[in-house]
Design a protein around this motif. Structure first.
Motif, PDB file in Angstrom:
ATOM      1  N   LYS A  23      51.690  43.378  63.255  1.00  0.00           N
ATOM      2  CA  LYS A  23      52.464  44.484  62.690  1.00  0.00           C
ATOM      3  C   LYS A  23      51.906  44.831  61.313  1.00  0.00           C
ATOM      4  CE  LYS A  23      56.605  43.044  65.154  1.00  0.00           C
ATOM      5  NZ  LYS A  23      57.991  42.547  64.997  1.00  0.00           N
ATOM      6  N   ARG A  50      54.094  36.991  57.996  1.00  0.00           N
ATOM      7  CA  ARG A  50      54.482  36.808  59.408  1.00  0.00           C
ATOM      8  C   ARG A  50      54.241  38.088  60.203  1.00  0.00           C
ATOM      9  NH1 ARG A  50      58.370  33.400  57.037  1.00  0.00           N
ATOM     10  NH2 ARG A  50      59.894  35.046  56.746  1.00  0.00           N
ATOM     11  N   ARG A  51      54.599  39.228  59.611  1.00  0.00           N
ATOM     12  CA  ARG A  51      54.384  40.505  60.302  1.00  0.00           C
ATOM     13  C   ARG A  51      52.897  40.732  60.594  1.00  0.00           C
ATOM     14  NH1 ARG A  51      58.025  44.460  60.900  1.00  0.00           N
ATOM     15  NH2 ARG A  51      56.407  46.056  60.722  1.00  0.00           N
ATOM     16  N   THR A  88      58.135  47.195  55.273  1.00  0.00           N
ATOM     17  CA  THR A  88      57.596  47.269  56.627  1.00  0.00           C
ATOM     18  C   THR A  88      56.858  48.601  56.764  1.00  0.00           C
ATOM     19  OG1 THR A  88      59.612  48.252  57.495  1.00  0.00           O
ATOM     20  CG2 THR A  88      59.447  45.847  57.584  1.00  0.00           C
ATOM     21  N   ILE A 141      60.693  43.464  51.780  1.00  0.00           N
ATOM     22  CA  ILE A 141      60.530  42.149  52.395  1.00  0.00           C
ATOM     23  C   ILE A 141      59.673  41.316  51.446  1.00  0.00           C
ATOM     24  CG2 ILE A 141      60.837  42.942  54.778  1.00  0.00           C
ATOM     25  CD1 ILE A 141      57.793  42.882  55.108  1.00  0.00           C
ATOM     26  N   ASP A 142      59.802  39.999  51.522  1.00  0.00           N
ATOM     27  CA  ASP A 142      59.018  39.146  50.633  1.00  0.00           C
ATOM     28  C   ASP A 142      57.637  38.871  51.239  1.00  0.00           C
ATOM     29  OD1 ASP A 142      59.404  37.147  52.569  1.00  0.00           O
ATOM     30  OD2 ASP A 142      60.874  36.061  51.373  1.00  0.00           O
ATOM     31  N   LYS A 143      56.805  38.180  50.459  1.00  0.00           N
ATOM     32  CA  LYS A 143      55.432  37.913  50.879  1.00  0.00           C
ATOM     33  C   LYS A 143      55.376  37.091  52.161  1.00  0.00           C
ATOM     34  CE  LYS A 143      51.110  35.950  49.189  1.00  0.00           C
ATOM     35  NZ  LYS A 143      50.466  35.242  48.058  1.00  0.00           N
ATOM     36  N   ALA A 144      56.278  36.122  52.303  1.00  0.00           N
ATOM     37  CA  ALA A 144      56.284  35.285  53.506  1.00  0.00           C
ATOM     38  C   ALA A 144      56.560  36.113  54.754  1.00  0.00           C
ATOM     39  CB  ALA A 144      57.310  34.162  53.368  1.00  0.00           C
ATOM     40  N   GLU A 145      57.543  37.003  54.687  1.00  0.00           N
ATOM     41  CA  GLU A 145      57.857  37.870  55.826  1.00  0.00           C
ATOM     42  C   GLU A 145      56.707  38.840  56.092  1.00  0.00           C
ATOM     43  OE1 GLU A 145      59.684  39.616  59.080  1.00  0.00           O
ATOM     44  OE2 GLU A 145      60.087  37.710  58.093  1.00  0.00           O
ATOM     45  N   ALA A 146      56.099  39.358  55.038  1.00  0.00           N
ATOM     46  CA  ALA A 146      54.950  40.261  55.208  1.00  0.00           C
ATOM     47  C   ALA A 146      53.825  39.525  55.930  1.00  0.00           C
ATOM     48  CB  ALA A 146      54.487  40.784  53.853  1.00  0.00           C
ATOM     49  N   GLN A 172      51.672  38.791  63.431  1.00  0.00           N
ATOM     50  CA  GLN A 172      52.198  39.309  64.699  1.00  0.00           C
ATOM     51  C   GLN A 172      51.533  40.637  65.084  1.00  0.00           C
ATOM     52  OE1 GLN A 172      56.358  39.666  63.794  1.00  0.00           O
ATOM     53  NE2 GLN A 172      56.746  37.484  64.022  1.00  0.00           N
ATOM     54  N   VAL A 206      52.379  46.253  57.093  1.00  0.00           N
ATOM     55  CA  VAL A 206      53.218  46.247  55.896  1.00  0.00           C
ATOM     56  C   VAL A 206      52.597  47.175  54.859  1.00  0.00           C
ATOM     57  CG1 VAL A 206      54.069  43.899  56.295  1.00  0.00           C
ATOM     58  CG2 VAL A 206      52.066  44.234  54.838  1.00  0.00           C
TER      59      VAL A 206
END
Length: 87
Positions: free
Chosen positions: A34, A28-29, A6, A21-26, A32, A36
């Motif tokens: 945000k 999503r951020r 993050t 964090i993994d690529k999917a969470e990155a 949004q 990474v």
């Protein structure tokens, strides 16, 4: 597996988080608005994946001590995908 961390723009520059964090969470951020941080290769791959491989947009740091970063090709999302060291 692509690993990211993050990140957050603060008044003192960019703060990089400690947790992976993994690529999917990155992704999503970024969607949004945000930020990474990752390796240059992972940052580029994430930017391309956000626009179905249509390309990416690479920016130099906007401020002294900032990070180079990518956006999706059309800059649809406001989140930054930082990489490397502060400049």
């Amino acid at each position: 597996m692509a690993l990211f961390k993050t990140a957050q723009i603060t008044s003192n520059g960019v703060k990089i988080g400690n947790n992976n964090i993994d690529k999917a969470e990155a992704g999503r951020r970024i969607k949004q608005g945000k930020d990474v941080w990752g390796s240059k290769s992972n940052a580029h791959t994430l930017a391309e994946s956000l626009c179905d491989g249509q390309g990416s947009m690479r920016h130099a740091p906007h401020v002294l001590g900032g990070y180079r970063h990518y956006h999706d090709e059309n800059h649809t999302y406001n989140g930054h995908i930082f990489y490397g060291s502060p400049q």
